[in-house]
Design a protein around this motif. Structure first.
Motif: not given
Lengths: 202, 87
Positions: A7, A11, A13, B1, B5, B9, B11
């Motif tokens: 991961k 994020p 995106k 989402m 996802e 997020l 986590i």
């Protein structure tokens, strides 16, 4: 040793491509103040660090910088996804494209490939930590400059995260420098290198 | 989402809090408050990670079992977001 977490630290995106912006942002992958240089600098400096807190900071911050390299690469990758050759030409991406297509290669925004000359390892506690403090600020300046060119919130969001990390690392290295200085002998006016110079035995 | 996802997020949020406290403890090794906060985040992170691994596969090489091994190499990889497929 290291293990991989499947991961990103934060994020990435990005909906809209923008090769012109990608060519600027790649500098934080392989440029003079990039995440790659940061990681290599800290992970190399830790071997001559005599104090436990500093060994920890250099190991952990050096590791986090690897995660930042991955985020920067993800931003560049997504900004250059599914491009046509016309878009590449129109947005001034053809000079990068001709050498690397849309692969991720460590270069500065100017096109200069990554070099170890971007980093210093002096084997001296005060010198190395002062370099690290400057490095964090230089990277913060680069992120500020990237934000001047980036309008897309999808890009600004992860860049702002990376910018904030520079500030936190600067703070931690500042504490590290204070811890190191507290440990210097009171008679060590000129901050002789505690990683190498030992007091003479009488 | 997607549900996946959203879970990832959460986590990441607990994971980030843990990491920030971990760095802080490098330069403040005797800070009991930070240590307690780290422990609290760790418990929640472990619980959510176990849920994720059972539903969607390993996040770390140490999560790999004989039953989920094939998911380690499954797409998407962390950098592969696209507006059509999500992440």
């Amino acid at each position: 040793m290291w293990t991989y977490e499947k991961k990103l630290q934060y994020p990435v995106k990005i909906a809209k491509t923008n090769p012109a912006l990608a060519k600027i942002i790649i500098t934080q992958y392989g440029g003079p103040d990039g995440e790659g240089a940061a990681s290599l600098r800290y992970l190399s400096q830790r071997y001559s660090m005599p104090y436990p807190e500093l060994k920890g900071l250099l190991t952990d911050i050096g590791t986090e910088e690897l995660a930042h390299m991955e985020m920067v690469a993800a931003i560049v990758h997504q900004l250059t996804r599914d491009l046509t050759i016309e878009e590449i030409e129109k947005q001034g991406f053809s000079d990068y494209f001709v050498d690397h297509t849309v692969g991720i290669y460590p270069v500065a925004a100017s096109g200069v490939p990554f070099t170890a000359a971007y980093i210093a390892v002096k084997g001296d506690v005060i010198t190395d930590l002062t370099e690290d403090l400057a490095a964090e600020q230089k990277a913060r300046t680069v992120y500020d400059n990237i934000l001047r060119f980036a309008d897309d919130p999808d890009v600004r969001d992860p860049i702002k995260f990376l910018r904030a990390r520079e500030i936190v690392h600067f703070q931690r290295f500042g504490e590290g420098l204070r811890l190191a200085q507290d440990r210097l002998n009171a008679k060590n006016f000129y901050a002789f290198n505690p990683a190498f110079d030992k007091p003479r035995k009488v | 989402m997607s549900e996946r996802e959203k879970l990832l997020l959460r986590i990441s949020q607990y994971g980030f809090a843990m990491w920030e406290l971990h760095l802080f403890l490098d330069s403040h090794p005797n800070d009991k408050t930070a240590m307690a906060m780290l422990e609290a985040n760790k418990a929640k992170h472990a619980e959510l990670t176990a849920e994720y691994v059972s539903k969607y596969g390993p996040l770390n090489t140490r999560d790999v079992t004989k039953d989920n091994r094939w998911l380690w190499i499954a797409d998407p990889w962390p950098w592969e977001y696209s507006p059509e497929r999500g992440l």
